[in-house]
Scaffold this active site. Structure first.
Site, short mmCIF file in Angstrom:
data_model
loop_
_atom_site.label_atom_id
_atom_site.label_comp_id
_atom_site.label_asym_id
_atom_site.label_seq_id
_atom_site.Cartn_x
_atom_site.Cartn_y
_atom_site.Cartn_z
N HIS A 198 -29.27 -23.28 48.54
CA HIS A 198 -29.45 -23.72 46.87
C HIS A 198 -28.78 -25.05 46.60
O HIS A 198 -28.09 -25.33 45.76
CB HIS A 198 -28.54 -22.82 46.19
CG HIS A 198 -29.12 -21.11 46.22
ND1 HIS A 198 -30.08 -20.64 45.36
CD2 HIS A 198 -28.96 -20.11 47.15
CE1 HIS A 198 -30.35 -19.66 45.54
NE2 HIS A 198 -29.61 -19.16 46.70
N ARG A 249 -24.78 -27.86 49.28
CA ARG A 249 -24.66 -26.63 49.31
C ARG A 249 -25.41 -26.27 50.87
O ARG A 249 -26.47 -26.68 50.87
CB ARG A 249 -25.28 -25.93 48.05
CG ARG A 249 -24.22 -25.92 46.84
CD ARG A 249 -25.04 -25.41 45.79
NE ARG A 249 -24.12 -25.36 44.65
CZ ARG A 249 -23.76 -26.32 43.88
NH1 ARG A 249 -24.27 -27.55 44.15
NH2 ARG A 249 -23.07 -26.13 42.79
N PHE A 279 -27.04 -13.06 57.04
CA PHE A 279 -27.53 -13.85 56.48
C PHE A 279 -27.74 -15.33 57.07
O PHE A 279 -28.64 -16.09 56.73
CB PHE A 279 -26.53 -14.34 55.19
CG PHE A 279 -26.77 -15.19 53.91
CD1 PHE A 279 -28.06 -14.84 53.28
CD2 PHE A 279 -26.28 -16.46 53.70
CE1 PHE A 279 -28.52 -15.78 52.23
CE2 PHE A 279 -26.58 -17.28 52.76
CZ PHE A 279 -27.55 -16.94 52.09
N ARG A 304 -16.89 -27.59 50.57
CA ARG A 304 -17.76 -28.27 49.99
C ARG A 304 -16.95 -29.05 48.65
O ARG A 304 -17.14 -30.29 48.57
CB ARG A 304 -18.83 -27.39 48.76
CG ARG A 304 -19.95 -27.99 48.71
CD ARG A 304 -20.88 -27.03 48.06
NE ARG A 304 -20.35 -26.25 46.83
CZ ARG A 304 -20.55 -26.79 45.71
NH1 ARG A 304 -21.29 -27.83 45.50
NH2 ARG A 304 -20.20 -26.08 44.39
N ARG A 309 -20.80 -11.21 50.42
CA ARG A 309 -20.87 -12.55 49.46
C ARG A 309 -19.65 -12.84 48.84
O ARG A 309 -19.23 -13.83 48.83
CB ARG A 309 -22.06 -12.29 48.28
CG ARG A 309 -23.50 -12.23 48.69
CD ARG A 309 -24.35 -11.90 47.58
NE ARG A 309 -24.61 -13.10 46.78
CZ ARG A 309 -24.99 -13.18 45.59
NH1 ARG A 309 -25.29 -12.04 44.84
NH2 ARG A 309 -25.45 -14.33 44.89
N TYR A 317 -18.84 -17.01 49.21
CA TYR A 317 -18.69 -17.98 47.96
C TYR A 317 -17.45 -18.70 47.85
O TYR A 317 -17.42 -19.93 47.92
CB TYR A 317 -19.17 -17.37 46.86
CG TYR A 317 -20.73 -17.08 46.62
CD1 TYR A 317 -21.18 -15.76 47.34
CD2 TYR A 317 -21.83 -17.73 46.09
CE1 TYR A 317 -22.37 -15.75 47.78
CE2 TYR A 317 -22.98 -17.36 45.85
CZ TYR A 317 -23.30 -16.44 46.80
OH TYR A 317 -24.83 -16.04 46.78
N ASN A 375 -30.87 -14.39 41.40
CA ASN A 375 -32.06 -15.02 41.61
C ASN A 375 -33.11 -14.79 40.48
O ASN A 375 -32.86 -13.80 39.75
CB ASN A 375 -32.64 -14.48 43.08
CG ASN A 375 -31.78 -15.41 44.07
OD1 ASN A 375 -31.20 -16.27 43.89
ND2 ASN A 375 -31.71 -14.78 45.34
N ARG A 404 -26.90 -22.61 36.36
CA ARG A 404 -27.51 -23.48 37.21
C ARG A 404 -28.67 -22.75 38.00
O ARG A 404 -28.45 -21.64 38.57
CB ARG A 404 -26.35 -24.12 38.50
CG ARG A 404 -26.99 -24.96 39.55
CD ARG A 404 -25.73 -25.80 40.24
NE ARG A 404 -26.50 -26.39 41.29
CZ ARG A 404 -26.92 -25.91 42.63
NH1 ARG A 404 -26.80 -24.90 43.00
NH2 ARG A 404 -27.37 -27.03 43.59
FE1 HDE Z 1 -26.06 -16.87 47.91
N1 HDE Z 1 -24.92 -18.30 48.66
N2 HDE Z 1 -25.66 -15.73 49.52
N3 HDE Z 1 -27.25 -15.28 47.38
N4 HDE Z 1 -26.71 -17.89 46.41
C1 HDE Z 1 -24.83 -19.54 48.22
O1 HDE Z 1 -22.60 -20.63 47.81
C2 HDE Z 1 -24.65 -15.86 50.40
C3 HDE Z 1 -27.39 -14.02 47.98
C4 HDE Z 1 -27.24 -17.41 45.24
O2 HDE Z 1 -26.07 -22.66 41.76
C5 HDE Z 1 -23.63 -20.14 48.68
O3 HDE Z 1 -21.81 -22.05 46.38
C6 HDE Z 1 -24.53 -15.04 51.58
C7 HDE Z 1 -28.18 -13.23 47.28
C8 HDE Z 1 -27.26 -18.61 44.27
O4 HDE Z 1 -24.11 -23.10 43.04
C9 HDE Z 1 -22.99 -19.54 49.68
C10 HDE Z 1 -25.40 -14.07 51.20
C11 HDE Z 1 -28.28 -13.89 45.88
C12 HDE Z 1 -26.38 -19.61 44.75
C13 HDE Z 1 -24.18 -18.36 49.63
C14 HDE Z 1 -26.28 -14.69 49.95
C15 HDE Z 1 -27.89 -15.21 46.25
C16 HDE Z 1 -26.12 -19.15 46.13
C17 HDE Z 1 -24.06 -21.67 48.97
C18 HDE Z 1 -25.82 -12.48 51.98
C19 HDE Z 1 -29.08 -13.43 44.66
C20 HDE Z 1 -26.44 -20.94 44.16
C21 HDE Z 1 -23.33 -22.84 48.05
C22 HDE Z 1 -24.98 -11.74 51.72
C23 HDE Z 1 -28.22 -12.27 44.00
C24 HDE Z 1 -25.34 -20.89 43.42
C25 HDE Z 1 -22.46 -21.69 47.11
C26 HDE Z 1 -25.06 -22.19 42.49
C27 HDE Z 1 -25.38 -19.94 46.94
C28 HDE Z 1 -23.80 -17.00 50.52
C29 HDE Z 1 -27.26 -13.85 49.40
C30 HDE Z 1 -27.84 -16.31 45.21
C31 HDE Z 1 -23.12 -19.92 51.18
C32 HDE Z 1 -23.64 -14.79 52.45
C33 HDE Z 1 -28.48 -11.73 47.21
C34 HDE Z 1 -28.16 -18.34 43.00
O5 HDE Z 1 -21.74 -19.07 49.74
#
Ligand code: HDE
Length: 694
Positions: free
Chosen positions: A74, A71, A160, A368, A357, A361, A147, A111
């Site tokens: 994360h 990833r 981001f 991936r 987001r 995702y 989170n 996860r």
């Molecule tokens: Fe993520 N984030 N994120 N994030 N995020 C990913 O997706 C992203 C954000 C969070 O256990 C990616 O599958 C952008 C906030 C978790 O598989 C990706 C932005 C929060 C996980 C991605 C954010 C998160 C990810 C990388 C800004 C808390 C792990 C791999 C807009 C609310 C999930 C994937 C797991 C993972 C993008 C911001 C939480 C790249 C563009 C805010 C827990 O898609």
């Protein structure tokens, strides 16, 4: 092993295990039985390899392709299965099926992760923890991808990639790994005042949790609940750990990363395997447009939270994780969370981070997992029926039968495939939308300091000290002094005292405050829910006591201590000079869980040292034993000890420092009530005495 284990052709080889020993037949991926998995096909015993060796080629080809991209954020994570149980129905507020019936359980896969480090990085990095839950509901999968911190660094998804680039290893040198203590990160955030609230959180103990089981989780964004009549409310999601929150101290985190880089994942695995299932309550803050309009901040701004004192958290269910994965890759690695996965009754808000987001995702999973059919992988597939006309693509596993692969068609209800359901199908909330097309940020997002200050003033004194320590540590690692100084300017907007302390420790003058985008609000009230220590649950349940013990200790005392902790729901590990264990004074032998070199006190929530008169003589000169007690003391842990063990404490120079959290156990009866005492988890009064910056 059977007699003919040595093959004719294997003169130089080792004995073989074969089906003759009762094993199943090994085959190729095509199911062809394999006769020899030790030697490739060659022309003569010392000759070159033959290309026709399909078994060799298939085995090596598959190995060569075992890895998939980690990833992009994360990457390091750990998952487990469990269920969500609805404990309070929400039918008046949402039609989401999983909240309709009290007592009903919905399967989940959760996860946890760190953000910045790569897949092999240590668990105890100072970092945000991901808290992603996939609910397999009867009306589709709902992914709540949150989170352990309720706010975020940035307000717009467009930033981001910049944020993440700055936090990860610097691109020229390829380090540091899993750390924000470097110039690029602080350069970016110090040029992005919107990060200041989040910075306060990651400099707090929330970023170094003791266990994944002891942290809160948050959906972060404002979402929508929509009820059967189409009426909408705003909602924020909260996970509250049943065993309360707990963190480590920084010096301990550094040592845990060396002693056990897998500390968090091992802890989760061990707890579930021991039947001590991690549990969280799910809470919701529900509010309407009227509240949103009167609230001091914009509810669409993910750098802000809504204090629980303003909108209380209503507990609506609980999540229990009760099953480890069968296969890490198949489940934890291949699980694909997508914020776009929502179900009828839940909807998005216009939070510009959430909207971004929803694209990212889905997009990232294709890279991936290699194609559009990642939803066919069992961990990602819904557990409710799926019927649609999407077809083909790489690795298509669940394929429709029959002729109909489009609609409308004339093939009737038997063979014509599925059709839409205008009543129960997902409908977006019909929010009115208007406005010019423009790139802009609303003025309502412009207050970057007030909630950062509110978070700081909500902490206990010791937690504030930890934040000053963390800021000093991180900024001290920067090579560019101007960036340190720029950060101090921001800190002045948060708290002058904090800014002054950090400036003193960095030997810098306080700079002028940067001009804020909007004047910070003064007088936001402290919120106790933001402090780990103010919301402590005071229990040793789910925690671990490490007993360092030698041969010859009192069997009665040892057993009484063990029962006291286990009866309170705690765990006990024996750490001994030899892995074979110890012989108690009644000649009973107890095997050790750890040899002292492998069981430092940082692995435990509290420690005890039980020694016999002879035994302690060995410990006093042994470096790991000396570290065991001096670290436990420095990390403000509770320490129980038998009178004979005192010599070890004297030897490391602690004789005059022993305080009320060093508990002397003379007789088995002295352990009574100890588990309650240990429930305080740390004796913070000690910290100022063991720290240069006290
Ligand atoms: Fe993520 N984030 N994120 N994030 N995020 C990913 O997706 C992203 C954000 C969070 O256990 C990616 O599958 C952008 C906030 C978790 O598989 C990706 C932005 C929060 C996980 C991605 C954010 C998160 C990810 C990388 C800004 C808390 C792990 C791999 C807009 C609310 C999930 C994937 C797991 C993972 C993008 C911001 C939480 C790249 C563009 C805010 C827990 O898609």
């Amino acid at each position: 092993m059977s007699d003919d284990n040595y093959s004719e052709l294997d003169k130089g080889g080792a004995p073989r295990q074969t089906v003759k020993d009762g094993y199943e037949t090994m085959t190729t991926q095509q199911g062809t039985p394999v006769s020899d998995d030790q030697n490739h096909l060659r022309a003569g015993a010392r000759g070159p390899m033959l290309m026709e060796d399909f078994h060799f080629r298939e085995k090596i080809f598959h190995f060569d392709h075992e890895r998939i991209p980690e990833r992009v954020v994360h990457a390091r994570g750990y998952g487990a299965h469990g269920y969500f149980e609805c404990t309070d129905t929400l039918e008046d507020i949402t039609s989401a099926d999983l909240f309709q019936r009290k007592g009903e359980k919905t399967p989940v896969f959760t996860r946890f992760s760190t953000v910045a480090g790569n897949k092999g990085s240590p668990d105890l990095a100072r970092d945000v923890r991901g808290f992603a839950v996939k609910f397999y509901t009867k009306e589709g999968n709902w992914d709540l991808v949150g989170n352990n911190i309720p706010v975020f660094f940035i307000q717009d998804a467009l930033k981001f990639p910049d944020l993440i680039h700055s936090a990860k290893a610097e691109p020229d040198r390829g380090f540091p790994q899993a750390q924000t203590a470097h110039d690029n990160f602080w350069d970016f955030v110090s040029l992005s005042p919107e990060s200041m609230h989040m910075i306060m959180w990651i400099m707090s103990d929330r970023a170094i949790p003791r266990s994944l089981r002891f942290m809160e989780g948050f959906g972060v964004h404002t979402f929508r609940f929509v009820n059967a009549d189409g009426k909408a409310h705003f909602v924020k999601f909260h996970w509250k750990p049943k065993s309360g929150m707990q963190s480590v101290v920084w010096n301990e985190a550094l040592k845990i990363n060396g002693a056990d880089p897998d500390f968090h994942r091992r802890d989760m695995w061990d707890a579930i395997q021991a039947g001590d299932y991690p549990e969280w309550e799910l809470g919701v803050q529900v509010f309407d447009e009227a509240f949103a309009e009167t609230f001091d901040f914009d509810v669409l701004d993910a750098t802000k939270l809504i204090p629980e004192e303003d909108v209380p958290v209503r507990i609506v269910g609980r999540m229990v994780l009760d099953r480890v994965v069968d296969n890490f890759f198949a489940e934890t690695e291949q699980v694909a969370f997508c914020t776009q996965n929502i179900v009828p009754g839940i909807d998005f808000s216009d939070d510009p981070l959430l909207q971004g987001r929803n694209f990212s995702y889905l997009d990232t999973q294709i890279k991936r997992l290699g194609g559009p059919n990642f939803t066919h992988i069992p961990i990602n597939a819904p557990k409710c029926p799926m019927r649609h006309f999407q077809q083909d693509g790489h690795m298509a596993m669940t394929n429709p039968k029959g002729r109909a692969n489009y609609e409308p068609n004339s093939w009737g209800t038997e063979e014509g495939g599925p059709r839409e359901d205008p009543d129960k199908g997902f409908k977006s909330y019909p929010q009115e939308v208007a406005g010019s097309k423009l790139r802009a940020r609303s003025e309502t997002f412009s207050d970057h300091y007030s909630q950062a200050r509110q978070f700081y003033v909500s902490q206990t004194e010791i937690e504030q000290k930890h934040m000053a320590d963390a800021l000093t540590f991180e900024l001290s690692k920067l090579k560019t002094v101007a960036i340190r100084s720029r950060m101090l300017g921001h800190l002045r907007h948060v708290d002058e005292g904090l800014a002054g302390t950090v400036a003193d420790r960095l030997a810098l003058e306080l700079p002028d405050k940067p001009k804020p985008a909007s004047e910070p609000k003064t007088g936001l009230k402290a919120s106790d829910a933001l402090s780990i220590l103010k919301s402590a649950r005071k229990t040793f349940a789910g925690r671990k006591l490490g007993i360092l013990a030698t041969h010859g200790v009192s069997a009665d005392l040892f057993k009484a201590l063990k029962s006291e902790i286990e009866d309170a729901g705690g765990m006990v590990e024996l750490v001994a000079p030899e892995i074979g264990g110890i012989t108690l004074d009644n000649d009973e032998t107890v095997p050790a869980d750890q040899k002292i070199d492998g069981g430092p006190s940082v692995l435990y929530d509290a420690v005890a040292v039980l020694a016999s008169k002879d035994g302690v003589k060995k410990l006093v000169n042994d470096a790991p034993s000396r570290d065991f007690v001096s670290d436990a003391f420095a990390h403000c842990k509770y320490i129980a000890y038998s009178p004979e063990a005192k010599a070890l404490f004297d030897n490391v120079g602690l004789s005059d420092a022993m305080d009320e959290a060093c508990i002397r156990l003379e007789a088995p009866g002295d352990v009574k009530g100890l588990a309650d005492t240990l429930g305080a988890l740390r004796y913070w009064d000690r910290e100022r005495k063991v720290d240069l910056d006290g």
